[in-house]
Design a protein around this motif. Structure first.
Motif, short mmCIF file in Angstrom:
data_model
loop_
_atom_site.label_atom_id
_atom_site.label_comp_id
_atom_site.label_asym_id
_atom_site.label_seq_id
_atom_site.Cartn_x
_atom_site.Cartn_y
_atom_site.Cartn_z
N LEU A 81 15.14 1.37 -6.99
CA LEU A 81 15.07 0.00 -6.49
C LEU A 81 16.38 -0.42 -5.84
N GLU A 82 16.25 -1.01 -4.65
CA GLU A 82 17.40 -1.55 -3.95
C GLU A 82 17.04 -2.92 -3.39
N ILE A 112 15.87 -11.96 2.18
CA ILE A 112 16.10 -11.12 1.02
C ILE A 112 15.09 -9.99 1.07
N VAL A 113 15.54 -8.77 0.81
CA VAL A 113 14.72 -7.58 0.97
C VAL A 113 14.77 -6.76 -0.32
N ALA A 114 13.64 -6.18 -0.70
CA ALA A 114 13.59 -5.27 -1.84
C ALA A 114 12.81 -4.02 -1.43
N MET A 115 13.36 -2.85 -1.77
CA MET A 115 12.69 -1.58 -1.48
C MET A 115 12.53 -0.80 -2.78
N TYR A 116 11.33 -0.33 -3.03
CA TYR A 116 11.05 0.48 -4.21
C TYR A 116 10.63 1.87 -3.76
N PHE A 117 11.43 2.88 -4.10
CA PHE A 117 11.17 4.25 -3.70
C PHE A 117 10.30 4.94 -4.74
N LEU A 118 9.32 5.67 -4.27
CA LEU A 118 8.45 6.40 -5.18
C LEU A 118 9.20 7.56 -5.83
N PRO A 119 8.77 8.01 -7.01
CA PRO A 119 9.52 9.05 -7.73
C PRO A 119 9.20 10.46 -7.23
N GLY A 120 10.06 11.38 -7.63
CA GLY A 120 9.82 12.81 -7.42
C GLY A 120 9.73 13.22 -5.96
N LEU A 122 7.77 12.32 -3.76
CA LEU A 122 7.39 11.22 -2.87
C LEU A 122 8.54 10.24 -2.65
N SER A 123 9.77 10.66 -2.98
CA SER A 123 10.90 9.75 -2.90
C SER A 123 11.25 9.35 -1.47
N HIS A 124 10.66 10.01 -0.48
CA HIS A 124 10.89 9.62 0.91
C HIS A 124 9.97 8.46 1.33
N LEU A 125 9.05 8.06 0.45
CA LEU A 125 8.16 6.92 0.70
C LEU A 125 8.62 5.73 -0.13
N PHE A 126 8.43 4.52 0.41
CA PHE A 126 8.84 3.34 -0.35
C PHE A 126 7.96 2.15 0.03
N PHE A 127 7.86 1.24 -0.93
CA PHE A 127 7.27 -0.07 -0.69
C PHE A 127 8.39 -1.03 -0.35
N ILE A 128 8.13 -1.94 0.59
CA ILE A 128 9.16 -2.90 0.99
C ILE A 128 8.58 -4.31 0.96
N GLY A 129 9.35 -5.23 0.42
CA GLY A 129 9.01 -6.64 0.41
C GLY A 129 10.17 -7.44 0.97
N GLU A 130 9.86 -8.45 1.74
CA GLU A 130 10.92 -9.24 2.39
C GLU A 130 10.48 -10.70 2.44
N TYR A 131 11.45 -11.60 2.25
CA TYR A 131 11.18 -13.02 2.42
C TYR A 131 12.21 -13.58 3.39
N ASP A 132 11.73 -14.10 4.52
CA ASP A 132 12.60 -14.68 5.53
C ASP A 132 12.47 -16.20 5.50
N PHE A 133 13.60 -16.89 5.54
CA PHE A 133 13.61 -18.35 5.69
C PHE A 133 14.27 -18.65 7.02
N LEU A 134 13.47 -19.16 7.98
CA LEU A 134 13.92 -19.27 9.36
C LEU A 134 13.81 -20.69 9.89
N ASN A 135 14.74 -21.04 10.77
CA ASN A 135 14.66 -22.25 11.57
C ASN A 135 14.21 -21.82 12.97
N VAL A 136 13.03 -22.30 13.39
CA VAL A 136 12.39 -21.79 14.61
C VAL A 136 12.02 -22.95 15.54
N PRO A 137 11.80 -22.66 16.83
CA PRO A 137 11.28 -23.69 17.73
C PRO A 137 9.89 -24.15 17.28
#
Length: 199
Positions: A81-82, A112-120, A122-137
C-alpha cells in the motif's frame, strides 16, 4: 462550442504522462545490516526511506495550449500500500482563427491517491483510488457573476506497471469518474500511460 472545448480539454488531460516513483517490494536497504544496539538511531531514517516524490506534468502549445502539473508526495505504508497527496493545476487556452474566437481557463485544487499492489506474481498489478477536490469553470451557473464552482471527484480503477530498469517502470492506469458531475473535467474511461522513474 463549450461542449467541444470541454471534450478537447478532456482528451488533452487524459493523454499527459503520469510519473510516480514506486519502491520495489522488500526494499529495506536502510535497515539491513543494523546491529541491535543501533536500531534506535535508525528509526528516524525509516520514515524518510518510505517517502517518494512523483506526480504528473503535461505541456502542449499551438491553437490548443495546455499546461498541467500535479506533483505528488507519496508514503509507502507497507509493501502493498502506498498513499500520496499533492496539488493540481491545469491551464487551457483555445484559439479559433476562423471565427476569431479565443477561450482560456484554469483548474486547480488537490488530490489524495492510494495504490494497493497485488501480492506475489501479480505484484505488477494494482488497484488505484483517487479523490480530487477541484475549483473548475461553471458553465451552468444561473447566477450572474458566479463563473466557478468547487467539486469533489472520486476516481477508482486498476493499473499495471512493468520494469524498464532499476527502480523505473512503464505504467498504465484506467480509472472511472464516479462523480456524475457535469462540471467534471474528466471523461470516462480515463486512460493514462507514463513512466515511474526511481531516483
Amino acid at each position: 462550442m463549450k461542449k467541444i472545448l470541454t471534450i478537447i480539454m478532456l482528451m488533452v488531460c487524459a493523454s499527459y504522462l503520469k510519473a510516480q516513483y514506486v519502491r520495489p517490494a522488500g526494499d529495506n536497504s536502510t535497515t539491513q545490516g543494523t546491529q541491535p544496539g543501533q536500531q534506535t538511531a535508525q528509526q528516524p531514517n525509516d520514515f524518510w526511506s518510505k517517502i517518494s516524490i512523483g506526480g504528473s506534468f503535461g505541456l502542449q502549445f499551438g491553437d490548443i495550449t495546455f499546461v498541467g502539473i500535479s506533483p505528488l508526495i507519496n508514503y509507502r505504508v507497507n509493501d502493498d500500500l502506498e498513499i500520496g497527496v499533492g496539488p493540481i493545476y491545469q491551464y487551457y487556452s483555445y484559439t479559433d482563427t476562423y471565427y476569431n474566437y479565443s477561450y482560456s481557463s484554469s483548474i486547480y485544487g488537490g488530490r489524495i491517491v492510494a495504490m494497493y499492489f497485488l501480492p506475489g506474481q501479480l505484484s505488477h498489478l494494482f488497484f488505484i483510488g483517487e479523490y480530487d477536490f477541484l475549483n473548475v469553470p461553471d458553465y451552468y451557473s444561473p447566477f450572474v457573476g458566479i463563473t466557478r464552482a468547487n467539486i469533489g471527484i472520486p476516481l477508482a480503477g486498476i493499473g499495471i506497471r512493468r520494469p524498464i530498469g532499476e527502480h523505473s517502470y512503464v505504467i498504465i492506469t484506467g480509472m472511472w469518474d464516479f462523480s456524475n458531475s457535469a462540471l467534471s473535467p474528466y471523461a470516462n474511461p480515463i486512460i493514462s500511460a507514463g513512466l515511474d522513474l526511481g531516483i
